[in-house]
Structures are given as structure tokens and as C-alpha cells.
Design an enzyme around this catalytic site. Structure first.
Site, PDB file in Angstrom:
ATOM      1  N   TYR A 144      13.535 -29.027  49.185  1.00  0.00           N
ATOM      2  CA  TYR A 144      13.615 -30.458  48.901  1.00  0.00           C
ATOM      3  C   TYR A 144      12.655 -31.204  49.808  1.00  0.00           C
ATOM      4  CZ  TYR A 144      15.593 -35.169  48.580  1.00  0.00           C
ATOM      5  OH  TYR A 144      15.768 -36.521  48.392  1.00  0.00           O
ATOM      6  N   ASP A 239       6.786 -29.059  55.790  1.00  0.00           N
ATOM      7  CA  ASP A 239       7.781 -30.129  55.797  1.00  0.00           C
ATOM      8  C   ASP A 239       8.792 -29.794  56.885  1.00  0.00           C
ATOM      9  OD1 ASP A 239       9.898 -31.848  55.438  1.00  0.00           O
ATOM     10  OD2 ASP A 239       9.922 -31.692  53.260  1.00  0.00           O
ATOM     11  N   LYS A 267      13.859 -37.401  60.949  1.00  0.00           N
ATOM     12  CA  LYS A 267      15.155 -37.174  61.580  1.00  0.00           C
ATOM     13  C   LYS A 267      15.081 -37.248  63.099  1.00  0.00           C
ATOM     14  CE  LYS A 267      16.939 -34.634  57.599  1.00  0.00           C
ATOM     15  NZ  LYS A 267      17.836 -35.679  57.070  1.00  0.00           N
TER      16      LYS A 267
END
Length: 431
Positions: A144, A239, A267
Site C-alpha cells: 500500500y 516506500d 509517520k
């Protein structure tokens, strides 16, 4: 289980927000429960509006590596807030954070701060296409990369070379240049390159897949991606929204010793505030406006509040020599407890402080093996853990995060609860 205040809030929220939430997984649909509404958090604990305490292993889906409301971070953020929330103009703090990130992740020779992982990935892909003058990209089934149109895809009937939109509202044209390969299967990548090699701008991958549950790369997979992208003059994009600053100070690329061309961070990079980063080789990033013709902008990008949280968090991670060993050791203790409690009926994957328990006897190395796990058993497991005061992901296909705030007592209690959950599930399935 959710108390009456959470029940009431959820009922009211569903009237004005889709599903009553602002991100789908929060609705607890995967476990057929009402979500608990959180009131506050401190250290390793979160507290819901009904006054229940939980040991938290969601950690806001990864950013909480220091635990919640670390005073060193919150004090700096409060001080910054008093000076103003956002200016839409450059600040010294942006340079400080960028320099700190560059020091910890040397492959990011030049970088740009943005507001979310989705935005960072979208921008990184645009930069890769602008640099290579190619349109196609390769992503992996089960990985994702946010909800931008071109990446919300899954394999179609031509599994290796065609993709169809994985969401309503995404025109087919937005995904025609996105090709889907199988995670941990380098041969699937080679097949696509053999057919489309000189059209492929980049390969984007989670170096450790963490959105189909935690699925580590098999030996040779990341090395193979690095080799084939160099061969075809395509770019390799890591990623690291989840793995960045979690597996090591330098992220997965330090952990595995693989250097990508572009890196995406999020994050932890923002210390729990809305902030993400994309960056990489200088020649690639010099394509980004105002230096080059790849346009990307954002009013709140690099806002001082989020940047401050990022600076303070990364400074702590940089200076604390034992933090990564501690959180990995605690994750290992938890994994071993789960393996002992459930035996061969589960597969427990771990990389560093990332962990997932799959209810399957098969080794989980791909999207196919991940989705073969028993989600009904996971629902029962989740319910028992939540009732016992252990807050884990309300989905089989998410990660468990260990933080520096988790104490030995937290880990021991969690391991004992896992043991009890296994006994309950075994007795239930034997009935």
C-alpha cells in the site's frame, strides 16, 4: 469491548462522517465491533472515553516509537505553537529537520517536506517520471502506497502486466501505467521488464511489506530489484513510511544494506504530527520545482509545529544508542510467546519491531499466502485481547508496533494474555 460512551459517539459520528470515522480501518469493520473512542494516551497506554486502559500496540499505526506524549517532544511542540502554527514561508526548523534526515538517511541527497505519506509517494512517482521521461511504474500486490489514483490498483486477469482500479471513482486511465508484480517474486518483475523495460520509470516497494500484515523480503528480493532497475535505467523507490526510522536510524535501507534512488518517509519522521518526506539522488530531486519542471507544492508543507515534533523525535532516536535493540528484543519476546502459545496453527512474522500473527499453518511470504489466513480466528483473538486490555490492530492485515515506552511488565502481561487467548481459541475450536 466498546463502552456506552464509545457506542454513543460512534452512533452520532456515523451521521456526519462516512462510517463514523476519518480513515476506514478505524471503523473496526474487519472485526465486527464498535470502535473504542480514545480520550488520551501516555507512554505505552491509551485510555478510552469510558475510562478503560489498554496497552497500545497500534501506536497510531507506527509513529509512536517513543510511546505517547513524550514530554521531550510535547514540550517543544507547545513552545513552537506559542510562536505561530503556520506561516506559508520558510523557517529555520525546516532546514534543521531536512539536515537531520539527510544525516540519518544519506541516500536522500536532496529532499522535500510534505504533509502525508500519500502526498509524498505521489510526488516521488511524479519526480521519477519527470526524470526518466517514462510513464509506467511497477508496484507489488499487497503493498500500500497511499490513496492516490495511480496506486490504488490490484492485479487484473493479466496479473503481471495489467491493472484495474481498486476503488470506485478512479478512472481506468489513471491506472493504465501502473503494472503489478508479486512481492517476493523477482521473476514476476523480470517478466514485466522484459516486455516493458524501456517504458518503466520506477519500481516502488515497501522494503518490508506491512500493509498485508508484516511480510519480510526473502533473501535476494531487494537485491534483485536494485540490480534490475539499474540494468534498465529505471529508479528504485523505497516506500519507508512505516520502516523509516523504525528498523534502524537509517530505516530499511540501512537494515538491509540496499540503497534506493528515491525514499519516501512518514509517520516517525513527523513525530506523530502530519508530515512526510520524499527525496533521493540530487539529479532526480533537481527536477522538482522551482529548480525543474516537476511541479509540487503545499501551503502547510514544513509547518513549524509538525517539523518541531519531527526534529525532537529524530534527535532522541539519534542519541539513544540502545533504543533499537530494546524494541527489537521486546518484539522477539512477544513473537516467541505467540509461537509457543499457538504452535503450528499460526505464522508469526517479525522484522525488527514490526510483527504480525497470521492464523495459518503456511509460511506467509506473499499477498496470496497472507490472505489465506483465517480472519474469523483473528476476530476472536482481537476480541479477547481487547477485552483483556491489549489494543492491537483491528485487522489481520496490519502490523503490531512495539515502542520504547513498552515496559518489561507490559511485555510480560501481553505474553501471558496471548497464552490465555490461545487456550480460549483452542477450546472454542474443539467444541
Amino acid at each position: 469491548m466498546a463502552g456506552w460512551k464509545s457506542e454513543a459517539l460512534f452512533k452520532k459520528s456515523k451521521e456526519i462522517m462516512p462510517g463514523g470515522v476519518n480513515s476506514p480501518v478505524r471503523a473496526f469493520q474487519a472485526v465486527n465491533q464498535t470502535p473504542v473512542f480514545i480520550d488520551r494516551a501516555k507512554g505505552s497506554k491509551i485510555y478510552d472515553v469510558d475510562g478503560n486502559e489498554y496497552i497500545d500496540y497500534v501506536c497510531s499505526w507506527g509513529p509512536g516509537i517513543l510511546g505517547h506524549a513524550d514530554r521531550r517532544v510535547t514540550s517543544a511542540v507547545k513552545e513552537t505553537c506559542d510562536k505561530g502554527l503556520t506561516f506559508g514561508a520558510p523557517t529555520e526548523k525546516e532546514y534543521i529537520l531536512a539536515s537531520l534526515i539527510q544525516e540519518l538517511v544519506p541516500s536522500m541527497e536532496m529532499l522535500r517536506l510534505v504533509n502525508s505519506g500519500t502526498e509524498a509517494v505521489m510526488s516521488a512517482i511524479r519526480a521519477a517520471r519527470g526524470f526518466t521521461r517514462r510513464d509506467k511504474i511497477i508496484k507489488f500486490r499487497g503493498c500500500y502506497h497511499g490513496h492516490s489514483d495511480g496506486l490504488l490498483v490490484k492485479a487484473g486477469s493479466g496479473a503481471l502486466t495489467q491493472s484495474v482500479p481498486d476503488s470506485l471513482g478512479v478512472p481506468r486511465g489513471c491506472t493504465e501505467s501502473t503494472l503489478v508484480a508479486e512481492y517476493n517474486d523477482i521473476s514476476s518483475v523480470k517478466s514485466i521488464f522484459e516486455e516493458h523495460g524501456n517504458e518503466i520509470a520506477a519500481v516502488i516497494v515497501e522494503p518490508v511489506a506491512a500493509n498485508m500484515g508484516v511480510v519480510p523480503p526473502v533473501p535476494g528480493f531487494l537485491e534483485g530489484l536494485r540490480e534490475i532497475t539499474k540494468q534498465y535505467k529505471s529508479l528504485l523507490v523505497f516506500d519507508e513510511v512505516i520502516t523509516g526510522f523504525r528498523l534502524a536510524k537509517g530505516g530499511a535501507q540501512e537494515y538491509f544494506g540496499i540503497v534506493p534512488d528515491i525514499t519516501v518517509l512518514g509517520k516517525i519522521a513527523g513525530g506523530g504530527m502530519p508530515l512526510a518526506v520524499y527525496g533521493g539522488r540530487r539529479d532526480v530531486m533537481e527536477m522538482v520545482a522551482p529548480l525543474g519542471g516537476v511541479y509540487q507544492a503545499g501551503t502547510l508543507s514544513g509547518n513549524p509545529v509538525a517539523v518541531t515534533a519531527g526534529i525532537e523525535t529524530l534527535k532522541i532516536l539519534k542519541e539513544d544508542k540502545g533504543i533499537y535493540n530494546k524494541i527489537e528484543e521486546n518484539t522477539t519476546k512477544t513473537r516467541l510467546a505467540a509461537e509457543k502459545a499457538f504452535g503450528s496453527s499460526v505464522c508469526v512474522n517479525q522484522t525488527g519491531s514490526l510483527m504480525s500473527l497470521f492464523f495459518t499453518e503456511e509460511k506467509v511470504t506473499s499477498y496470496t499466502t497472507a490472505v489465506s489466513s483465517d480472519t474469523e480466528k483473528y476476530k476472536m483473538y482481537f476480541a479477547y485481547m481487547l477485552k483483556s486490555g491489549i489494543y492491537i490492530a483491528p485487522s489481520q492485515f496490519e502490523a503490531m508496533f512495539i515502542s520504547a515506552a513498552h515496559t518489561n511488565e507490559d511485555i510480560e502481561r501481553t505474553c501471558e494474555t496471548i497464552k490465555q487467548a490461545a487456550e480460549v481459541l483452542k477450546s472454542y475450536t474443539c467444541m
